[in-house]
Design an enzyme around this catalytic site. Structure first.
Site, PDB file in Angstrom:
ATOM      1  N   GLY A  92       0.755  -1.282   0.071  1.00  0.00           N
ATOM      2  CA  GLY A  92       0.243   0.001  -0.079  1.00  0.00           C
ATOM      3  C   GLY A  92       0.709   1.244  -0.132  1.00  0.00           C
ATOM      4  O   GLY A  92       0.269   2.431   0.383  1.00  0.00           O
ATOM      5  N   SER A  93       2.039   1.063  -0.751  1.00  0.00           N
ATOM      6  CA  SER A  93       3.037   2.448  -0.544  1.00  0.00           C
ATOM      7  C   SER A  93       2.191   3.390  -1.703  1.00  0.00           C
ATOM      8  O   SER A  93       1.836   4.414  -1.152  1.00  0.00           O
ATOM      9  CB  SER A  93       4.073   2.316  -0.853  1.00  0.00           C
ATOM     10  OG  SER A  93       4.424   1.563  -2.157  1.00  0.00           O
ATOM     11  N   ASN A  94       1.760   2.910  -2.348  1.00  0.00           N
ATOM     12  CA  ASN A  94       0.987   3.959  -3.658  1.00  0.00           C
ATOM     13  C   ASN A  94      -0.259   4.476  -3.044  1.00  0.00           C
ATOM     14  O   ASN A  94      -0.494   5.632  -3.217  1.00  0.00           O
ATOM     15  CB  ASN A  94       0.632   3.071  -4.770  1.00  0.00           C
ATOM     16  CG  ASN A  94       1.925   3.064  -5.805  1.00  0.00           C
ATOM     17  OD1 ASN A  94       2.132   4.059  -6.415  1.00  0.00           O
ATOM     18  ND2 ASN A  94       2.647   1.921  -5.828  1.00  0.00           N
ATOM     19  N   HIS A 119       0.700   0.118 -13.368  1.00  0.00           N
ATOM     20  CA  HIS A 119       1.489  -1.382 -13.590  1.00  0.00           C
ATOM     21  C   HIS A 119       3.114  -1.136 -13.855  1.00  0.00           C
ATOM     22  O   HIS A 119       3.580  -0.233 -14.347  1.00  0.00           O
ATOM     23  CB  HIS A 119       1.315  -2.007 -15.039  1.00  0.00           C
ATOM     24  CG  HIS A 119       1.696  -3.326 -15.339  1.00  0.00           C
ATOM     25  ND1 HIS A 119       1.114  -4.454 -14.590  1.00  0.00           N
ATOM     26  CD2 HIS A 119       2.863  -4.012 -16.071  1.00  0.00           C
ATOM     27  CE1 HIS A 119       1.634  -5.545 -15.188  1.00  0.00           C
ATOM     28  NE2 HIS A 119       2.932  -5.144 -15.949  1.00  0.00           N
ATOM     29  N   ASP A 169      -4.253  -5.774 -17.893  1.00  0.00           N
ATOM     30  CA  ASP A 169      -3.291  -5.024 -18.663  1.00  0.00           C
ATOM     31  C   ASP A 169      -3.335  -4.481 -19.731  1.00  0.00           C
ATOM     32  O   ASP A 169      -2.326  -4.196 -20.512  1.00  0.00           O
ATOM     33  CB  ASP A 169      -1.905  -5.506 -18.336  1.00  0.00           C
ATOM     34  CG  ASP A 169      -1.555  -5.916 -16.607  1.00  0.00           C
ATOM     35  OD1 ASP A 169      -2.086  -5.053 -15.862  1.00  0.00           O
ATOM     36  OD2 ASP A 169      -0.787  -6.771 -16.479  1.00  0.00           O
TER      37      ASP A 169
HETATM   38  C1  GAR Z   1       3.506  -1.467  -7.411  1.00  0.00           C
HETATM   39  O1  GAR Z   1       4.583  -1.349  -7.980  1.00  0.00           O
HETATM   40  C2  GAR Z   1       2.318  -1.659  -8.375  1.00  0.00           C
HETATM   41  O2  GAR Z   1       2.882  -0.770  -9.680  1.00  0.00           O
HETATM   42  C3  GAR Z   1       2.156  -3.120  -8.640  1.00  0.00           C
HETATM   43  O3  GAR Z   1       2.291  -3.525  -7.338  1.00  0.00           O
HETATM   44  C4  GAR Z   1       3.150  -2.569  -6.437  1.00  0.00           C
HETATM   45  C5  GAR Z   1       2.361  -2.517  -5.263  1.00  0.00           C
HETATM   46  O4  GAR Z   1       3.000  -1.602  -4.441  1.00  0.00           O
HETATM   47  N1  GAR Z   1       1.032  -3.469  -9.173  1.00  0.00           N
HETATM   48  C6  GAR Z   1       1.216  -4.565 -10.074  1.00  0.00           C
HETATM   49  O5  GAR Z   1       2.107  -5.310 -10.075  1.00  0.00           O
HETATM   50  C7  GAR Z   1      -0.077  -4.867 -10.940  1.00  0.00           C
HETATM   51  N2  GAR Z   1       0.183  -5.691 -11.949  1.00  0.00           N
HETATM   52  P1  GAR Z   1       2.248  -0.954  -3.176  1.00  0.00           P
HETATM   53  O6  GAR Z   1       1.506  -1.965  -2.498  1.00  0.00           O
HETATM   54  O7  GAR Z   1       3.754  -0.558  -2.252  1.00  0.00           O
HETATM   55  O8  GAR Z   1       1.581   0.282  -3.532  1.00  0.00           O
END
Ligand code: GAR
Length: 203
Positions: free
Chosen positions: A13-15, A105, A146
């Site tokens: 969940g950093s995003n 992505h 995607d």
């Molecule tokens: C992120 O890098 C996102 O782009 C990727 O998962 C990560 C989640 O990081 N998404 C995918 O690979 C979707 N196919 P986060 O939980 O720290 O935000």
């Protein structure tokens, strides 16, 4: 009336946290709800600590019932953001939210997309393929993994010495920098022209 966002996330969940923080003071956009298919996901802790409502659901509920769609409609959600969400998005929700479901992505689609291509799997494949560049893609979600229309991409160089972990860090920096701004532009200015940035991108 502010634009109301729901964020779906499966893990860290950093995003999601970055997006929540970005819009905390916004007059036009607010994150209303964070949803996850995993009750133990760290994203839920992050959202709660920022006073955002959370909801969890089982895979069965997600596909077999209309409970999630009803919740989104009840909360008057305008836009859905997928930020590290690993389940295929159900068609009934996509139909209701046409061109309003946005995914990030961690690769330059159409490369390294599709089922099973997420997180470190992608960065390992980038190293194995000896790619000279990689990046992020922000795109509309359609019924195929995607494959929705691309809204924005930003690139970063891959050095011969880069490990998957180093690439993950480079991707993380791009995501943190661009994702909230791209969402903001999309919502406020309705800008959806594909754009390529040399590691910086152009929102
Ligand atoms: C992120 O890098 C996102 O782009 C990727 O998962 C990560 C989640 O990081 N998404 C995918 O690979 C979707 N196919 P986060 O939980 O720290 O935000």
């Amino acid at each position: 009336m502010k634009n109301r966002l729901a964020i779906f996330a499966s893990g860290n969940g950093s995003n999601a946290e970055n997006i929540i923080r970005y819009f905390l003071e916004s007059d036009t956009v607010e994150v209303v709800l964070v949803l996850s298919n995993s009750p133990k996901a760290k994203v839920l802790e992050r959202a709660r600590s920022l006073n955002i409502s959370v909801a969890t659901f089982s895979k069965e509920d997600f596909y077999m019932s209309e409970a999630i769609l009803k919740r989104l409609l009840k909360e008057k959600i305008d836009w859905i953001i997928l930020a590290g969400f690993l389940l295929k998005f159900p068609e009934p929700i996509l139909q209701h939210y046409k061109n309003k479901v946005i995914n990030i992505h961690p690769a330059l689609l159409p490369k390294f997309g599709g089922k099973g291509m997420y997180g470190m799997h992608i960065h390992k494949a980038v190293v194995e393929n000896k790619e000279s560049e990689t990046g992020i893609t922000i795109h509309y979600v359609n019924e195929n993994y995607d494959e929705g229309k691309i809204i924005f991409q930003a690139k970063t160089e891959v050095l011969g010495t880069d490990t998957p972990e180093i690439i993950a860090e480079k991707i993380h920096i791009l995501e943190q920098h661009h994702f909230p701004k791209v969402i903001e532009n999309l919502i406020i200015n309705n800008k959806n022209i594909p754009s390529f940035g040399g590691g910086q991108g152009e929102e």
